[in-house]
Design a protein around this motif. Structure first.
Motif, PDB file in Angstrom:
ATOM      1  N   VAL A 280      40.996   5.131  77.606  1.00 27.14           N
ATOM      2  CA  VAL A 280      39.656   5.238  77.547  1.00 27.14           C
ATOM      3  C   VAL A 280      39.175   3.781  77.523  1.00 27.14           C
ATOM      4  CG1 VAL A 280      37.823   5.590  75.779  1.00 27.14           C
ATOM      5  CG2 VAL A 280      39.646   7.512  76.278  1.00 27.14           C
ATOM      6  N   VAL A 281      37.985   3.384  78.156  1.00 28.81           N
ATOM      7  CA  VAL A 281      37.460   2.226  78.202  1.00 28.81           C
ATOM      8  C   VAL A 281      36.137   2.294  77.513  1.00 28.81           C
ATOM      9  CG1 VAL A 281      36.465   0.430  79.632  1.00 28.81           C
ATOM     10  CG2 VAL A 281      38.581   1.579  80.337  1.00 28.81           C
ATOM     11  N   ILE A 282      35.713   1.785  76.408  1.00 26.27           N
ATOM     12  CA  ILE A 282      34.598   1.331  75.841  1.00 26.27           C
ATOM     13  C   ILE A 282      34.056  -0.008  76.221  1.00 26.27           C
ATOM     14  CG2 ILE A 282      33.117   1.733  73.567  1.00 26.27           C
ATOM     15  CD1 ILE A 282      34.807   4.241  74.309  1.00 26.27           C
ATOM     16  N   SER A 283      33.195  -0.021  76.883  1.00 24.92           N
ATOM     17  CA  SER A 283      32.696  -1.391  77.477  1.00 24.92           C
ATOM     18  C   SER A 283      31.742  -2.024  76.392  1.00 24.92           C
ATOM     19  CB  SER A 283      32.122  -1.209  78.831  1.00 24.92           C
ATOM     20  OG  SER A 283      32.996  -0.756  80.009  1.00 24.92           O
ATOM     21  N   GLN A 284      31.342  -3.354  77.065  1.00 23.81           N
ATOM     22  CA  GLN A 284      30.727  -4.253  76.202  1.00 23.81           C
ATOM     23  C   GLN A 284      29.627  -3.896  75.457  1.00 23.81           C
ATOM     24  OE1 GLN A 284      31.741  -4.788  79.311  1.00 23.81           O
ATOM     25  NE2 GLN A 284      33.169  -6.387  79.371  1.00 23.81           N
ATOM     26  N   GLU A 285      29.284  -4.182  74.191  1.00 28.05           N
ATOM     27  CA  GLU A 285      27.899  -3.951  73.559  1.00 28.05           C
ATOM     28  C   GLU A 285      27.699  -2.485  73.275  1.00 28.05           C
ATOM     29  OE1 GLU A 285      26.559  -6.388  72.182  1.00 28.05           O
ATOM     30  OE2 GLU A 285      27.489  -8.085  73.454  1.00 28.05           O
ATOM     31  N   THR A 286      28.476  -1.558  73.589  1.00 26.38           N
ATOM     32  CA  THR A 286      28.445  -0.164  73.176  1.00 26.38           C
ATOM     33  C   THR A 286      28.223   0.235  71.626  1.00 26.38           C
ATOM     34  OG1 THR A 286      29.096   0.869  75.428  1.00 26.38           O
ATOM     35  CG2 THR A 286      29.343   2.180  73.378  1.00 26.38           C
ATOM     36  N   PHE A 287      27.589   0.947  71.324  1.00 32.37           N
ATOM     37  CA  PHE A 287      27.464   1.336  69.993  1.00 32.37           C
ATOM     38  C   PHE A 287      27.760   2.823  69.525  1.00 32.37           C
ATOM     39  CE2 PHE A 287      23.869   2.176  66.269  1.00 32.37           C
ATOM     40  CZ  PHE A 287      24.670   1.793  65.252  1.00 32.37           C
ATOM     41  N   LEU A 288      28.803   2.974  68.770  1.00 29.19           N
ATOM     42  CA  LEU A 288      28.999   4.466  68.396  1.00 29.19           C
ATOM     43  C   LEU A 288      28.702   4.478  66.924  1.00 29.19           C
ATOM     44  CD1 LEU A 288      31.275   3.336  70.722  1.00 29.19           C
ATOM     45  CD2 LEU A 288      32.695   5.157  69.816  1.00 29.19           C
ATOM     46  N   THR A 289      27.783   5.511  66.426  1.00 32.44           N
ATOM     47  CA  THR A 289      27.376   5.611  65.291  1.00 32.44           C
ATOM     48  C   THR A 289      27.705   7.213  64.903  1.00 32.44           C
ATOM     49  OG1 THR A 289      25.759   5.387  63.803  1.00 32.44           O
ATOM     50  CG2 THR A 289      24.911   5.722  66.008  1.00 32.44           C
ATOM     51  N   THR A 290      28.247   7.317  63.826  1.00 33.85           N
ATOM     52  CA  THR A 290      28.313   8.699  63.394  1.00 33.85           C
ATOM     53  C   THR A 290      27.391   9.026  62.326  1.00 33.85           C
ATOM     54  OG1 THR A 290      29.810   8.112  61.565  1.00 33.85           O
ATOM     55  CG2 THR A 290      30.953   8.674  63.669  1.00 33.85           C
ATOM     56  N   GLY A 291      26.455   8.145  61.789  1.00 40.18           N
ATOM     57  CA  GLY A 291      25.625   8.443  60.567  1.00 40.18           C
ATOM     58  C   GLY A 291      24.225   8.540  61.250  1.00 40.18           C
ATOM     59  N   SER A 292      23.394   9.459  60.534  1.00 39.45           N
ATOM     60  CA  SER A 292      21.826   9.411  60.290  1.00 39.45           C
ATOM     61  C   SER A 292      21.538   9.957  58.915  1.00 39.45           C
ATOM     62  CB  SER A 292      21.628  10.539  61.421  1.00 39.45           C
ATOM     63  OG  SER A 292      20.168  10.592  61.643  1.00 39.45           O
ATOM     64  N   HIS A 293      20.057  10.310  59.029  1.00 43.42           N
ATOM     65  CA  HIS A 293      19.523  10.465  57.566  1.00 43.42           C
ATOM     66  C   HIS A 293      18.791  11.640  57.611  1.00 43.42           C
ATOM     67  CE1 HIS A 293      20.710   6.622  55.715  1.00 43.42           C
ATOM     68  NE2 HIS A 293      20.578   5.946  56.992  1.00 43.42           N
ATOM     69  N   ALA A 294      18.621  12.439  56.379  1.00 42.36           N
ATOM     70  CA  ALA A 294      17.814  13.441  56.190  1.00 42.36           C
ATOM     71  C   ALA A 294      16.105  12.978  56.119  1.00 42.36           C
ATOM     72  CB  ALA A 294      18.058  14.272  54.910  1.00 42.36           C
ATOM     73  N   HIS A 295      15.854  12.599  57.228  1.00 37.12           N
ATOM     74  CA  HIS A 295      14.567  12.020  57.489  1.00 37.12           C
ATOM     75  C   HIS A 295      13.302  12.694  57.022  1.00 37.12           C
ATOM     76  CE1 HIS A 295      14.688  14.209  61.192  1.00 37.12           C
ATOM     77  NE2 HIS A 295      13.573  14.152  61.111  1.00 37.12           N
ATOM     78  N   ARG A 296      13.428  13.912  56.700  1.00 38.01           N
ATOM     79  CA  ARG A 296      12.297  14.907  56.354  1.00 38.01           C
ATOM     80  C   ARG A 296      12.401  15.289  54.847  1.00 38.01           C
ATOM     81  NH1 ARG A 296      12.318  17.644  61.612  1.00 38.01           N
ATOM     82  NH2 ARG A 296      10.389  16.987  62.555  1.00 38.01           N
ATOM     83  N   ARG A 297      13.436  14.927  54.060  1.00 39.92           N
ATOM     84  CA  ARG A 297      13.716  15.053  52.660  1.00 39.92           C
ATOM     85  C   ARG A 297      13.814  13.988  52.031  1.00 39.92           C
ATOM     86  NH1 ARG A 297      18.831  17.472  53.337  1.00 39.92           N
ATOM     87  NH2 ARG A 297      19.755  15.819  52.200  1.00 39.92           N
ATOM     88  N   ASP A 298      15.121  13.280  51.642  1.00 40.47           N
ATOM     89  CA  ASP A 298      15.183  12.351  50.883  1.00 40.47           C
ATOM     90  C   ASP A 298      15.897  10.949  51.581  1.00 40.47           C
ATOM     91  OD1 ASP A 298      17.735  13.315  51.298  1.00 40.47           O
ATOM     92  OD2 ASP A 298      18.105  13.710  49.156  1.00 40.47           O
ATOM     93  N   MET A 299      16.339  11.069  52.730  1.00 39.37           N
ATOM     94  CA  MET A 299      16.913   9.946  53.401  1.00 39.37           C
ATOM     95  C   MET A 299      18.395   9.874  53.093  1.00 39.37           C
ATOM     96  SD  MET A 299      14.830   8.487  55.770  1.00 39.37           S
ATOM     97  CE  MET A 299      15.647   7.018  56.379  1.00 39.37           C
ATOM     98  N   ALA A 300      18.894  10.901  52.618  1.00 40.27           N
ATOM     99  CA  ALA A 300      20.389  10.904  52.332  1.00 40.27           C
ATOM    100  C   ALA A 300      21.068  11.055  53.736  1.00 40.27           C
ATOM    101  CB  ALA A 300      20.635  12.350  51.677  1.00 40.27           C
ATOM    102  N   LEU A 301      22.255  10.362  53.528  1.00 42.33           N
ATOM    103  CA  LEU A 301      23.131   9.934  54.530  1.00 42.33           C
ATOM    104  C   LEU A 301      23.728  11.484  55.363  1.00 42.33           C
ATOM    105  CD1 LEU A 301      24.796   8.261  56.454  1.00 42.33           C
ATOM    106  CD2 LEU A 301      26.550   8.246  54.808  1.00 42.33           C
ATOM    107  N   ILE A 302      23.596  11.379  56.523  1.00 46.65           N
ATOM    108  CA  ILE A 302      24.165  12.900  57.162  1.00 46.65           C
ATOM    109  C   ILE A 302      25.075  12.473  58.184  1.00 46.65           C
ATOM    110  CG2 ILE A 302      23.932  14.904  58.732  1.00 46.65           C
ATOM    111  CD1 ILE A 302      20.922  14.786  57.736  1.00 46.65           C
ATOM    112  N   THR A 303      26.267  12.765  58.328  1.00 46.18           N
ATOM    113  CA  THR A 303      27.265  12.398  59.432  1.00 46.18           C
ATOM    114  C   THR A 303      27.737  13.508  59.871  1.00 46.18           C
ATOM    115  OG1 THR A 303      29.270  12.570  57.795  1.00 46.18           O
ATOM    116  CG2 THR A 303      28.142  10.429  57.446  1.00 46.18           C
TER     117      THR A 303
END
Length: 198
Positions: free
Chosen positions: A113-136
């Motif tokens: 696999v090649v993951i090239s320059q400056e790529t961003f992998l993110t597994t997290g987000s937030h419960a943006h309508r509730r309490d901003m709790a972490l969602i992964t």
């Protein structure tokens, strides 16, 4: 959450979530504070550091903190890994300069696999309508994939075998095997390999 009846114009007020009351991110750590702090120092000295030119040393440090990394992996400088104990990379893969793996959940990268320059992998987000709790949600990138420069791959994504993500794309959901995707959101534009093609 602030649920004031109306704002100064008389329009119904839009709620504001109080961030001081938001659940903390420590739920994603899976390790004691001391391990997280030790990793922060090791990452700065040996992984992110552009003066540290040895790919082998970078891989050894990641493995020492729990990353599962196969043989022949090329791991360039200026990279970041949030939690190495949630990272798996197969054999002979290339991780380009400036890649950021923000893995609050599991990230699995296959072989070749090649993951090239400056790529961003993110597994997290937030419960943006509730309490901003972490969602992964985890990310899985199968064998033979090429994620080109400055892409973003979001939690819950599965990229199928030998697919290609074109530059600056934002990938969420499933990408079928042998598919080229492009754009925001990334959509299929054709096969990567065709019978009798080059």
């Amino acid at each position: 959450m602030d649920r004031a009846a109306a704002d100064a114009t008389g329009e119904p007020a839009v709620p504001v979530i109080s961030l001081k009351d938001a659940p903390g991110e420590r739920a994603a750590w899976d390790r004691h504070l001391g391990v997280v702090l030790a990793w922060s120092v090791a990452e700065l000295l040996f992984v992110t550091n552009p003066w540290q030119i040895s790919s082998r040393l970078r891989v050894r440090v990641l493995r020492a903190f729990g990353a599962e990394i196969g043989r022949g992996v090329v791991y360039r400088p200026r990279t970041r890994v949030r939690f190495p104990w949630k990272l798996r990379i197969g054999d002979n893969s290339w991780i380009g300069e400036g890649v950021w793996i923000h893995n609050q959940d599991r990230v699995e990268i296959g072989s070749d696999v090649v993951i090239s320059q400056e790529t961003f992998l993110t597994t997290g987000s937030h419960a943006h309508r509730r309490d901003m709790a972490l969602i992964t949600a985890p990310i899985t990138i199968h064998d033979g994939v090429w994620v080109t420069s400055r892409c973003m791959v979001l939690g819950g994504t599965v990229i199928g075998r030998s697919s290609l993500v074109r530059p600056m794309s934002v990938v969420a959901g499933n990408v079928s095997s042998n598919t080229v995707v492009s754009g925001n959101p990334a959509t299929p534009i054709g096969p990567r390999f065709v019978a009798g093609g080059d």
